[in-house]
Design an enzyme around this catalytic site. Structure first.
Site, short mmCIF file in Angstrom:
data_model
loop_
_atom_site.label_atom_id
_atom_site.label_comp_id
_atom_site.label_asym_id
_atom_site.label_seq_id
_atom_site.Cartn_x
_atom_site.Cartn_y
_atom_site.Cartn_z
N HIS A 20 -4.13 -1.77 -4.21
CA HIS A 20 -5.53 -2.15 -3.94
C HIS A 20 -6.40 -2.11 -5.21
CE1 HIS A 20 -4.22 -1.65 0.17
NE2 HIS A 20 -4.11 -0.35 0.05
N SER A 45 0.84 -1.19 0.00
CA SER A 45 0.00 0.00 0.00
C SER A 45 0.89 1.25 0.00
CB SER A 45 -0.96 -0.05 1.19
OG SER A 45 -1.97 0.93 1.08
#
Length: 228
Positions: free
Chosen positions: A153, A116
């Site tokens: 994501h 991330s």
């Protein structure tokens, strides 16, 4: 190693990352700046990387004890950067000189890996929810160890894929790489070496601006599940 997401300390990708260090008892450092150096997260890391198999350490910046981050990181075999707020991560690192320390470690051959925010920070730019959950805003002026942009994501947060495609098509973000939550790209120097995944169907993607808008191409992705 830039990962789209992270499921926990038992994810197969961590074994892949540790193998890159090429040593039997690696020195593994976590730098949890993006999530504010959370006590619970640090304890979970220490449990997962306990001696004698590992030599764990933590670089905390909210209650800083390390006087020389460059020397500290240079001693590591692997540096892990968890997710969180990408904008805060980069700003705090720069204030403490950790951006320069990371570059020195990278140039010396230390394996840098993150998910991330910790995967995006190595690129020039990314999409981020730093200004609100559920968003996918452009963020530039990252560390730029790797050229181009990154989107984590890609398969699980609804705004990520359409927004990233829109930003690349408009030229608001440079061409780049997107990773599903259980996929990652291994970068050697500034070049993509390979993509790996540890969940069925997870992929990495090349996303590039074109005359017609944007071209999204799946990157050949090796499954780590078959190697377990």
């Amino acid at each position: 190693m830039a990962m789209g997401g992270f499921g926990g300390w038992t994810d197969p990708v961590l074994g892949f990352v540790l193998d890159l260090a090429g040593v039997p008892r690696p020195r593994v450092c976590v730098v949890p700046t993006a999530s504010g150096d959370p006590v619970g997260g640090i304890e979970a890391f220490r449990d997962a990387f306990a001696p004698p198999s590992f030599r764990p350490s933590v670089l905390e910046l909210f209650d800083r004890e390390v006087a020389d981050p460059a020397a500290f990181l240079a001693e590591q075999d692997v540096v892990l950067v968890p997710g969180g707020n990408t904008a805060n991560l980069v700003a705090i690192w720069r204030r403490h000189g950790v951006d320069r320390a990371m570059r020195s470690a990278w140039e010396a051959g230390v394996v840098l890996a993150g998910w991330s925010a910790g995967g995006a920070c190595w690129f020039e730019a990314c999409t981020t929810d730093s200004w609100g959950r559920g968003r996918a805003d452009p963020l530039e002026d990252l560390l730029a160890f790797v050229p181009g942009s990154f989107c984590p994501h890609y398969d699980v947060e609804p705004e990520r894929r359409p927004r990233y495609r829109e930003l690349v098509a408009a030229g608001s973000l440079p061409d780049g790489i997107a990773c599903d939550d259980a996929a990652a790209v291994h970068i050697v120097g500034e070049e993509l070496h390979e993509a790996v995944a540890w969940s069925e169907g997870a992929r990495a993607w090349s996303v590039r601006r074109s005359a017609d808008g944007v071209v999204e191409t799946p990157i050949p992705t090796r499954s780590l599940l078959a190697e377990r």
